[in-house]
Motif scaffolding. Sequence first.
Motif, PDB file in Angstrom:
ATOM      1  N   TYR A   1     -12.330  -1.247 -11.383  1.00  0.00           N
ATOM      2  CA  TYR A   1     -11.538  -2.396 -10.945  1.00  0.00           C
ATOM      3  C   TYR A   1     -12.409  -3.177  -9.976  1.00  0.00           C
ATOM      4  O   TYR A   1     -12.988  -2.600  -9.057  1.00  0.00           O
ATOM      5  CB  TYR A   1     -10.260  -1.952 -10.235  1.00  0.00           C
ATOM      6  N   ASN A   2     -12.511  -4.485 -10.166  1.00  0.00           N
ATOM      7  CA  ASN A   2     -13.362  -5.299  -9.302  1.00  0.00           C
ATOM      8  C   ASN A   2     -12.654  -6.599  -8.939  1.00  0.00           C
ATOM      9  O   ASN A   2     -12.041  -7.243  -9.790  1.00  0.00           O
ATOM     10  CB  ASN A   2     -14.674  -5.624 -10.022  1.00  0.00           C
ATOM     11  N   VAL A   3     -12.745  -6.976  -7.680  1.00  0.00           N
ATOM     12  CA  VAL A   3     -12.245  -8.259  -7.198  1.00  0.00           C
ATOM     13  C   VAL A   3     -13.416  -8.942  -6.505  1.00  0.00           C
ATOM     14  O   VAL A   3     -14.114  -8.320  -5.696  1.00  0.00           O
ATOM     15  CB  VAL A   3     -11.073  -8.075  -6.207  1.00  0.00           C
TER      16      VAL A   3
ATOM     17  N   TRP B   1     -14.733   3.599  -3.571  1.00  0.00           N
ATOM     18  CA  TRP B   1     -14.379   2.244  -3.134  1.00  0.00           C
ATOM     19  C   TRP B   1     -15.551   1.696  -2.338  1.00  0.00           C
ATOM     20  O   TRP B   1     -15.927   2.277  -1.329  1.00  0.00           O
ATOM     21  CB  TRP B   1     -13.177   2.271  -2.192  1.00  0.00           C
TER      22      TRP B   1
ATOM     23  N   TYR C   1     -15.046  -3.071  -5.241  1.00  0.00           N
ATOM     24  CA  TYR C   1     -14.679  -2.371  -6.463  1.00  0.00           C
ATOM     25  C   TYR C   1     -14.071  -1.009  -6.153  1.00  0.00           C
ATOM     26  O   TYR C   1     -14.258  -0.453  -5.077  1.00  0.00           O
ATOM     27  CB  TYR C   1     -15.885  -2.202  -7.389  1.00  0.00           C
TER      28      TYR C   1
ATOM     29  N   ASN D   1      -9.434 -15.148 -13.904  1.00  0.00           N
ATOM     30  CA  ASN D   1     -10.191 -16.007 -12.986  1.00  0.00           C
ATOM     31  C   ASN D   1      -9.299 -17.112 -12.442  1.00  0.00           C
ATOM     32  O   ASN D   1      -8.502 -17.678 -13.185  1.00  0.00           O
ATOM     33  CB  ASN D   1     -11.335 -16.723 -13.705  1.00  0.00           C
TER      34      ASN D   1
ATOM     35  N   GLY E   1     -18.068  -8.922  -3.937  1.00  0.00           N
ATOM     36  CA  GLY E   1     -16.698  -8.446  -4.065  1.00  0.00           C
ATOM     37  C   GLY E   1     -16.579  -6.992  -3.678  1.00  0.00           C
ATOM     38  O   GLY E   1     -17.462  -6.412  -3.061  1.00  0.00           O
TER      39      GLY E   1
ATOM     40  N   TYR F   1     -10.870  -5.566 -14.918  1.00  0.00           N
ATOM     41  CA  TYR F   1     -10.721  -4.143 -15.201  1.00  0.00           C
ATOM     42  C   TYR F   1     -11.619  -3.816 -16.386  1.00  0.00           C
ATOM     43  O   TYR F   1     -11.578  -4.486 -17.413  1.00  0.00           O
ATOM     44  CB  TYR F   1      -9.271  -3.807 -15.558  1.00  0.00           C
TER      45      TYR F   1
ATOM     46  N   LYS G   1      -9.895  -9.660 -17.781  1.00  0.00           N
ATOM     47  CA  LYS G   1     -10.376 -10.442 -16.646  1.00  0.00           C
ATOM     48  C   LYS G   1      -9.469 -11.634 -16.408  1.00  0.00           C
ATOM     49  O   LYS G   1      -9.031 -12.289 -17.347  1.00  0.00           O
ATOM     50  CB  LYS G   1     -11.795 -10.918 -16.946  1.00  0.00           C
TER      51      LYS G   1
ATOM     52  N   LEU H   1     -12.545 -17.100  -7.979  1.00  0.00           N
ATOM     53  CA  LEU H   1     -12.025 -15.794  -7.591  1.00  0.00           C
ATOM     54  C   LEU H   1     -11.678 -15.054  -8.873  1.00  0.00           C
ATOM     55  O   LEU H   1     -11.015 -15.612  -9.749  1.00  0.00           O
ATOM     56  CB  LEU H   1     -10.778 -15.951  -6.715  1.00  0.00           C
ATOM     57  N   SER H   2     -12.139 -13.818  -8.981  1.00  0.00           N
ATOM     58  CA  SER H   2     -11.900 -13.100 -10.231  1.00  0.00           C
ATOM     59  C   SER H   2     -11.461 -11.674  -9.966  1.00  0.00           C
ATOM     60  O   SER H   2     -11.836 -11.062  -8.969  1.00  0.00           O
ATOM     61  CB  SER H   2     -13.160 -13.100 -11.101  1.00  0.00           C
ATOM     62  N   GLY H   3     -10.655 -11.180 -10.874  1.00  0.00           N
ATOM     63  CA  GLY H   3     -10.252  -9.791 -10.883  1.00  0.00           C
ATOM     64  C   GLY H   3     -10.497  -9.253 -12.273  1.00  0.00           C
ATOM     65  O   GLY H   3     -10.197  -9.922 -13.262  1.00  0.00           O
TER      66      GLY H   3
END
Length: 170
Positions: free
Chosen positions: A78-80, A120, A105, A43, A103, A60, A41, A56-58
Amino acid sequence: MKKTLAIFILLLPVSLLAQDTYYYHTVHSSSLAAAYGRTYKVNYAYQLSRLRQLKLSGLYVFDEYTQADGNRIKADVYNVGAQFQYNLIHIDKFFFSINLGAGGYRITAGDLIGVKFKEWKVNFLGGAQAEFYLQRNRLAILVDYDVLYFPFSKLYEVLHVPTVGLGVFF
Protein backbone atom coordinates in the motif's frame (compact mmCIF):
# COMPACT_ATOMS: atom_id res chain seq x y z
CA MET A 1 0.25 57.19 -37.85
CA LYS A 2 3.80 56.08 -37.07
CA LYS A 3 2.95 55.74 -33.36
CA THR A 4 -0.12 53.64 -34.16
CA LEU A 5 1.92 51.40 -36.45
CA ALA A 6 4.67 51.03 -33.81
CA ILE A 7 2.11 50.10 -31.11
CA PHE A 8 0.46 47.60 -33.48
CA ILE A 9 3.83 45.98 -34.26
CA LEU A 10 4.64 45.76 -30.53
CA LEU A 11 1.24 44.23 -29.69
CA LEU A 12 1.17 41.79 -32.62
CA PRO A 13 3.13 39.01 -30.81
CA VAL A 14 0.79 39.33 -27.81
CA SER A 15 -2.31 38.95 -29.96
CA LEU A 16 -0.81 35.96 -31.79
CA LEU A 17 -0.09 34.22 -28.47
CA ALA A 18 -3.64 34.92 -27.33
CA GLN A 19 -4.90 33.01 -30.37
CA ASP A 20 -2.99 29.86 -29.35
CA THR A 21 -4.76 26.55 -29.88
CA TYR A 22 -7.01 25.24 -27.12
CA TYR A 23 -5.07 23.97 -24.11
CA TYR A 24 -6.52 21.18 -21.98
CA HIS A 25 -4.72 21.80 -18.68
CA THR A 26 -6.30 24.98 -17.37
CA VAL A 27 -4.85 26.53 -14.22
CA HIS A 28 -6.58 25.53 -10.96
CA SER A 29 -8.45 22.64 -12.55
CA SER A 30 -8.52 19.24 -10.86
CA SER A 31 -8.71 15.65 -11.98
CA LEU A 32 -9.63 12.36 -10.41
CA ALA A 33 -8.39 9.14 -12.02
CA ALA A 34 -8.76 5.43 -11.40
CA ALA A 35 -6.29 3.03 -12.99
CA TYR A 36 -5.63 -0.67 -13.05
CA GLY A 37 -2.69 -2.88 -14.01
CA ARG A 38 -0.68 -4.92 -11.53
CA THR A 39 -2.31 -2.61 -9.08
CA TYR A 40 -5.32 -0.53 -8.19
CA LYS A 41 -4.53 3.17 -8.25
CA VAL A 42 -6.38 6.40 -7.52
CA ASN A 43 -4.93 9.82 -8.40
CA TYR A 44 -6.01 13.33 -7.57
CA ALA A 45 -4.19 16.05 -9.52
CA TYR A 46 -4.38 19.81 -9.09
CA GLN A 47 -3.14 22.01 -11.94
CA LEU A 48 -0.68 24.52 -10.44
CA SER A 49 0.32 26.11 -13.75
CA ARG A 50 0.02 25.32 -17.42
CA LEU A 51 2.93 22.87 -17.25
CA ARG A 52 2.94 21.67 -13.62
CA GLN A 53 0.58 19.62 -11.45
CA LEU A 54 0.52 18.46 -7.85
CA LYS A 55 -0.50 14.81 -7.90
CA LEU A 56 -1.64 12.84 -4.85
CA SER A 57 -1.89 9.10 -5.36
CA GLY A 58 -2.86 6.01 -3.47
CA LEU A 59 -2.11 2.56 -4.78
CA TYR A 60 -2.36 -1.09 -3.88
CA VAL A 61 -0.10 -3.71 -5.45
CA PHE A 62 -0.48 -7.46 -5.04
CA ASP A 63 2.89 -9.05 -5.76
CA GLU A 64 3.83 -12.71 -5.84
CA TYR A 65 7.28 -14.11 -6.63
CA THR A 66 9.52 -17.14 -6.03
CA GLN A 67 12.91 -16.80 -4.37
CA ALA A 68 16.01 -18.72 -5.50
CA ASP A 69 15.44 -21.37 -2.81
CA GLY A 70 11.91 -22.10 -4.10
CA ASN A 71 10.10 -20.20 -1.35
CA ARG A 72 7.02 -18.38 -2.69
CA ILE A 73 6.41 -14.85 -1.31
CA LYS A 74 3.04 -13.09 -1.47
CA ALA A 75 3.03 -9.40 -0.64
CA ASP A 76 0.50 -6.58 -0.38
CA VAL A 77 1.99 -3.13 -0.90
CA TYR A 78 0.00 0.00 0.00
CA ASN A 79 1.51 3.35 -0.98
CA VAL A 80 0.39 6.96 -0.57
CA GLY A 81 2.45 9.68 -2.22
CA ALA A 82 2.67 13.27 -3.38
CA GLN A 83 4.36 14.12 -6.65
CA PHE A 84 5.06 17.11 -8.82
CA GLN A 85 4.22 16.36 -12.44
CA TYR A 86 5.64 18.31 -15.38
CA ASN A 87 4.14 18.28 -18.88
CA LEU A 88 6.86 17.72 -21.48
CA ILE A 89 5.00 17.01 -24.72
CA HIS A 90 1.68 18.36 -25.96
CA ILE A 91 0.42 17.36 -29.39
CA ASP A 92 -3.25 18.21 -29.88
CA LYS A 93 -5.16 15.89 -27.46
CA PHE A 94 -2.04 14.00 -26.30
CA PHE A 95 0.11 14.93 -23.30
CA PHE A 96 3.22 13.27 -21.91
CA SER A 97 4.45 14.13 -18.41
CA ILE A 98 7.09 13.02 -15.94
CA ASN A 99 6.72 13.13 -12.16
CA LEU A 100 8.82 12.87 -9.02
CA GLY A 101 7.80 12.72 -5.37
CA ALA A 102 7.81 10.96 -2.02
CA GLY A 103 5.38 9.03 0.10
CA GLY A 104 4.86 6.35 2.66
CA TYR A 105 4.20 2.66 2.28
CA ARG A 106 3.01 -0.37 4.19
CA ILE A 107 4.03 -3.87 3.18
CA THR A 108 2.51 -7.07 4.54
CA ALA A 109 3.99 -10.29 3.22
CA GLY A 110 4.05 -14.00 3.91
CA ASP A 111 5.61 -17.16 2.53
CA LEU A 112 4.74 -20.85 2.15
CA ILE A 113 5.95 -21.82 5.63
CA GLY A 114 3.96 -19.12 7.43
CA VAL A 115 6.64 -16.48 8.03
CA LYS A 116 4.93 -13.06 8.23
CA PHE A 117 6.51 -9.68 7.47
CA LYS A 118 5.18 -6.15 8.05
CA GLU A 119 6.87 -2.85 7.33
CA TRP A 120 5.91 0.86 7.41
CA LYS A 121 8.41 3.38 6.02
CA VAL A 122 9.06 6.30 3.68
CA ASN A 123 9.75 5.83 -0.03
CA PHE A 124 10.34 7.83 -3.19
CA LEU A 125 8.47 7.57 -6.47
CA GLY A 126 8.86 8.79 -9.98
CA GLY A 127 7.42 7.96 -13.33
CA ALA A 128 5.71 9.04 -16.49
CA GLN A 129 2.12 9.61 -17.54
CA ALA A 130 0.51 9.79 -20.97
CA GLU A 131 -2.94 11.36 -21.37
CA PHE A 132 -5.17 11.19 -24.40
CA TYR A 133 -8.31 13.30 -24.13
CA LEU A 134 -11.57 11.78 -25.30
CA GLN A 135 -13.52 14.92 -24.40
CA ARG A 136 -12.09 18.39 -23.84
CA ASN A 137 -11.32 19.10 -20.16
CA ARG A 138 -13.65 16.28 -19.12
CA LEU A 139 -12.43 12.75 -19.88
CA ALA A 140 -9.05 11.25 -20.76
CA ILE A 141 -7.40 7.86 -21.03
CA LEU A 142 -4.36 7.74 -18.74
CA VAL A 143 -1.36 5.44 -19.00
CA ASP A 144 0.94 5.62 -15.96
CA TYR A 145 4.27 3.97 -15.33
CA ASP A 146 5.48 4.50 -11.77
CA VAL A 147 8.73 3.36 -10.21
CA LEU A 148 8.62 3.05 -6.42
CA TYR A 149 12.02 3.20 -4.71
CA PHE A 150 12.20 1.71 -1.22
CA PRO A 151 15.62 2.73 0.21
CA PHE A 152 14.83 1.50 3.75
CA SER A 153 12.91 -1.70 2.96
CA LYS A 154 14.08 -5.21 3.79
CA LEU A 155 11.84 -6.78 1.12
CA TYR A 156 11.93 -4.46 -1.93
CA GLU A 157 14.35 -2.03 -3.45
CA VAL A 158 12.45 -1.03 -6.62
CA LEU A 159 8.92 -1.85 -7.72
CA HIS A 160 7.63 -1.07 -11.24
CA VAL A 161 3.90 -0.26 -11.47
CA PRO A 162 2.32 0.16 -14.93
CA THR A 163 -1.38 1.10 -15.01
CA VAL A 164 -4.08 2.16 -17.47
CA GLY A 165 -7.27 4.02 -16.54
CA LEU A 166 -9.66 6.91 -16.99
CA GLY A 167 -9.39 10.43 -15.67
CA VAL A 168 -12.24 12.86 -15.04
CA PHE A 169 -11.34 16.55 -15.08
CA PHE A 170 -13.28 19.30 -13.31
